[in-house]
Design a protein around this motif. Structure first.
Motif, PDB file in Angstrom:
ATOM      1  N   GLU A  87       1.827  -7.956  -3.954  1.00  0.00           N
ATOM      2  CA  GLU A  87       3.167  -8.329  -3.391  1.00  0.00           C
ATOM      3  C   GLU A  87       4.132  -9.206  -4.277  1.00  0.00           C
ATOM      4  OE1 GLU A  87       5.059 -10.947   0.584  1.00  0.00           O
ATOM      5  OE2 GLU A  87       2.872 -10.358   0.572  1.00  0.00           O
ATOM      6  N   SER A  88       3.416 -10.260  -5.056  1.00  0.00           N
ATOM      7  CA  SER A  88       4.394 -10.985  -6.112  1.00  0.00           C
ATOM      8  C   SER A  88       4.928 -10.096  -7.118  1.00  0.00           C
ATOM      9  CB  SER A  88       3.457 -11.758  -6.870  1.00  0.00           C
ATOM     10  OG  SER A  88       4.204 -12.470  -7.710  1.00  0.00           O
ATOM     11  N   LEU A  89       4.125  -8.846  -7.440  1.00  0.00           N
ATOM     12  CA  LEU A  89       4.337  -8.080  -8.749  1.00  0.00           C
ATOM     13  C   LEU A  89       5.373  -6.918  -8.362  1.00  0.00           C
ATOM     14  CD1 LEU A  89       1.162  -7.430 -10.534  1.00  0.00           C
ATOM     15  CD2 LEU A  89       3.060  -8.792 -11.159  1.00  0.00           C
ATOM     16  N   ALA A  90       5.225  -6.590  -7.182  1.00  0.00           N
ATOM     17  CA  ALA A  90       6.006  -5.453  -6.358  1.00  0.00           C
ATOM     18  C   ALA A  90       7.322  -5.821  -5.671  1.00  0.00           C
ATOM     19  CB  ALA A  90       5.189  -4.361  -5.307  1.00  0.00           C
ATOM     20  N   GLY A  91       7.225  -7.048  -5.179  1.00  0.00           N
ATOM     21  CA  GLY A  91       8.330  -7.647  -4.525  1.00  0.00           C
ATOM     22  C   GLY A  91       8.333  -7.360  -2.952  1.00  0.00           C
ATOM     23  N   LYS A  92       7.209  -6.462  -2.575  1.00  0.00           N
ATOM     24  CA  LYS A  92       7.224  -6.350  -1.271  1.00  0.00           C
ATOM     25  C   LYS A  92       5.669  -6.132  -0.724  1.00  0.00           C
ATOM     26  CE  LYS A  92       7.078  -1.919  -0.086  1.00  0.00           C
ATOM     27  NZ  LYS A  92       7.380  -0.507   0.377  1.00  0.00           N
ATOM     28  N   LYS A  93       5.485  -6.401   0.307  1.00  0.00           N
ATOM     29  CA  LYS A  93       3.891  -6.024   0.891  1.00  0.00           C
ATOM     30  C   LYS A  93       3.457  -4.827   0.474  1.00  0.00           C
ATOM     31  CE  LYS A  93       1.261  -7.785   4.643  1.00  0.00           C
ATOM     32  NZ  LYS A  93       1.171  -8.804   5.827  1.00  0.00           N
ATOM     33  N   MET A  94       2.210  -4.772   0.165  1.00  0.00           N
ATOM     34  CA  MET A  94       1.590  -3.301  -0.056  1.00  0.00           C
ATOM     35  C   MET A  94       0.523  -3.195   0.854  1.00  0.00           C
ATOM     36  SD  MET A  94       3.217  -1.990  -2.993  1.00  0.00           S
ATOM     37  CE  MET A  94       2.092  -0.564  -3.277  1.00  0.00           C
ATOM     38  N   VAL A  95       0.936  -2.349   1.995  1.00  0.00           N
ATOM     39  CA  VAL A  95      -0.257  -2.419   2.973  1.00  0.00           C
ATOM     40  C   VAL A  95      -1.367  -1.096   2.750  1.00  0.00           C
ATOM     41  CG1 VAL A  95      -0.364  -1.943   5.629  1.00  0.00           C
ATOM     42  CG2 VAL A  95       1.289  -3.092   4.683  1.00  0.00           C
ATOM     43  N   THR A  96      -2.441  -1.591   2.783  1.00  0.00           N
ATOM     44  CA  THR A  96      -3.529  -0.520   2.362  1.00  0.00           C
ATOM     45  C   THR A  96      -4.032   0.177   3.937  1.00  0.00           C
ATOM     46  OG1 THR A  96      -5.220  -2.257   2.458  1.00  0.00           O
ATOM     47  CG2 THR A  96      -4.096  -1.756   0.375  1.00  0.00           C
ATOM     48  N   ALA A  97      -4.422   1.597   3.702  1.00  0.00           N
ATOM     49  CA  ALA A  97      -4.999   2.048   4.828  1.00  0.00           C
ATOM     50  C   ALA A  97      -6.573   2.443   4.300  1.00  0.00           C
ATOM     51  CB  ALA A  97      -4.100   3.363   5.131  1.00  0.00           C
ATOM     52  N   GLY A  98      -7.249   2.511   5.649  1.00  0.00           N
ATOM     53  CA  GLY A  98      -8.617   2.743   5.143  1.00  0.00           C
ATOM     54  C   GLY A  98      -9.445   2.100   3.861  1.00  0.00           C
ATOM     55  N   GLU A  99      -9.801   2.883   3.059  1.00  0.00           N
ATOM     56  CA  GLU A  99     -10.490   2.268   1.835  1.00  0.00           C
ATOM     57  C   GLU A  99      -9.780   1.763   0.731  1.00  0.00           C
ATOM     58  OE1 GLU A  99     -14.159   1.810   1.763  1.00  0.00           O
ATOM     59  OE2 GLU A  99     -13.900   2.169   3.859  1.00  0.00           O
TER      60      GLU A  99
END
Length: 129
Positions: free
Chosen positions: A54-66
């Protein structure tokens, strides 16, 4: 040429999955590039936690499954362009294509969501004039 430039000389292994910007990967924010250099000094790809992503991308990175979050090397010419990020059975292929004249190559990081680490990471870039 930059040491991060590692183009593939082999055809993809099996089927290819195209990753999508803002869904499967994000470009690291410009003010975080010093952190990218440090984290990717010895490896072309490293697994990172949710807060780092999130810090690097500037947004929340939501994962799915594995899926897990990875920081990966990329390069681009300092000109207008776009990324193509592809995953096959064994590798991750990152290419940036752009338009311009005599622009320098710049190191960049991407935060990528993957089901597991690839065996190889290929990084390339090109410029059309």
């Amino acid at each position: 040429m930059d040491s991060w430039y590692t183009p593939s000389t082999q055809p993809p292994a099996g089927s290819i999955s195209n990753l999508r910007l803002h869904t499967d990967f994000e470009v690291v924010q410009p003010d975080k590039l010093a952190s990218v250099e440090a984290l990717l000094k010895n490896h072309s790809l490293v697994e990172i936690d949710a807060a780092t992503a999130e810090s690097l991308a500037g947004k929340k990175m939501v994962t799915a499954g594995e899926q897990r979050r990875y920081l990966v090397r990329s390069l681009h010419f300092d000109a207008h362009g776009e990324y193509t990020v592809e995953r096959d059975q064994t590798s991750l292929r990152i290419h940036h294509r752009s338009l311009g004249f005599d622009a320098p190559i710049v190191r960049q990081g991407l935060v990528v969501l993957l089901g597991g680490p690839p065996r190889e990471v290929f990084v390339s870039c090109s410029m059309a004039r």
